[in-house]
Design an enzyme around this catalytic site. Sequence first.
Site: not given
Length: 476
Positions: A448-450
């Site tokens: 999850d790039h967040r």
Amino acid sequence: MSTIQVEVPDIGDFESVEVIELLVKPGDEVKVEQSLITVESDKASMEIPSSAAGKVVELRVKIGDKVSKGTVIVTIEAAAAGASAGASSALAPAPAPAQASVPAPAPAQTPTPAPATAPSAVPVAAAPIAATSSVAPPAVTVAAAAASGGAASHPVPADMHDVPAAEVPHASPSVRKFARELGVDLRQVKGTGPKQRITQEDVQLFVKAAMVAAAQPAATAPASTGAAGASLGLAPWPKVDFAKFGPVQAQPLSRIKKISGANLHRNWVMIPHVTNHEDADITELEALRLRLNEENAKAGIKLTMLAFLIKAVVAALKKFPEFNSSLADDNLILKQYYHIGFAADTPNGLMVPVVRNADQKGVIDIARETSELAAKARDGKLGIADMQGGTFSISSLGGIGGTNFTPIINAPEVAILGVSRASKRPVWSEARQAFEPRLIMPLSLSYDHRVIDGAAAARFNTFLSLVMADFRRVML
Ligand code: CAO
């Protein structure tokens, strides 16, 4: 009782910006830091919060007015002593740029507490606002200003020059934050406010429409998103009479397929996935596994590569704790337990049983447990508790085939490891100055790039491959 004139603080070079929203009215009780108005330049919008707590006596501006540093925006009847924050804060007004393609979480910032009560009718610059945009503003340093009317060193504003103007949906920072929390792409929302500005109600209606569409029974809104797609502004799902082109048979989706399908769809749409691929040299580990299996054959123990992978993953999670976390509102919940889920292929569809406290178990116990859980999954006997509480998942297709794939993250986890089939490949040996046949297993880590940066993912996957190449590292 004293009155306080709340002024626009230093908003940098932005002279004469337009008031586009009034967020309070006379008679409202406001708190320190509560937004009073929204202003907008041609590049960005920002909310101006209150520097004092109390009752709004008078709004000194109206929509369309132009304001600059020092313009009085509201008169506030101050609450009890100590309620005013004056201009003291470590934050600056934040721009509201367009949705970034790679959103970075806004840094956690804590306003400095109020140093003193503002004296009667002394103009006080509005407290600067916490960043609410999808792009973290540049760090700012400000000197606290006493609210006693002394010389104030006003906040340095975030740089609004960097904000892309093109295709910026009009919405205030609080509406952007609201949309971000709900996973709504504001470019899909039609604004009904002045100048097509998107209001909180627009976002609510958008979500409501999407929920209603998604809840349509399969007959009217297929899982393939006919109605939901339409509510997202997408082209309608093609309706084709397949029987026109040849014989067909309709097969209802299993209950598990429907449930897992809905979850996979949500996760795919709401999580910004990126997948990092790495190769692990498991030549020695596979030799060890086969040897151990020979030794334990009489005891009926079969060590699988999956069991070794679970143990190696725990070592990597300990080294990189953010991979063992979940996003909850604006917090990252770092878990101090290691419950590893693994995808099990069953006749009815995909299930993800969980090996609890994998850090406290040896490879043999893990192998026994995965084989029991996989059997339960295939027999449709998994209980809810068998599938809950996972902190990280592994999807191994190694027994089936394929060279690489991009697994979908199992929310609310933030990463998943996809494992493909190991194969013998010629690998250059510097020591021997020759190619050697090595058993190489592909590892595909979706994250999850967040929460996780690409560099961290590469480090995690590299570490994992090193552990698989030399399993002694699991002890370190
Ligand atoms: N490379 C090469 N061979 C592998 C391998 C790999 N990465 N992983 C397993 N194998 C081999 C095993 O050694 C075994 O061979 P032997 O029988 O000769 O020892 C064979 O493949 C079968 O292994 P397995 O699948 O029975 O055992 P496992 O522990 O590796 O996997 C389980 C168990 C439950 C993960 C698996 O049965 C399964 O369901 N996999 C599918 C998961 C899935 O569907 N993922 C996709 C989810 S997203 O749609």
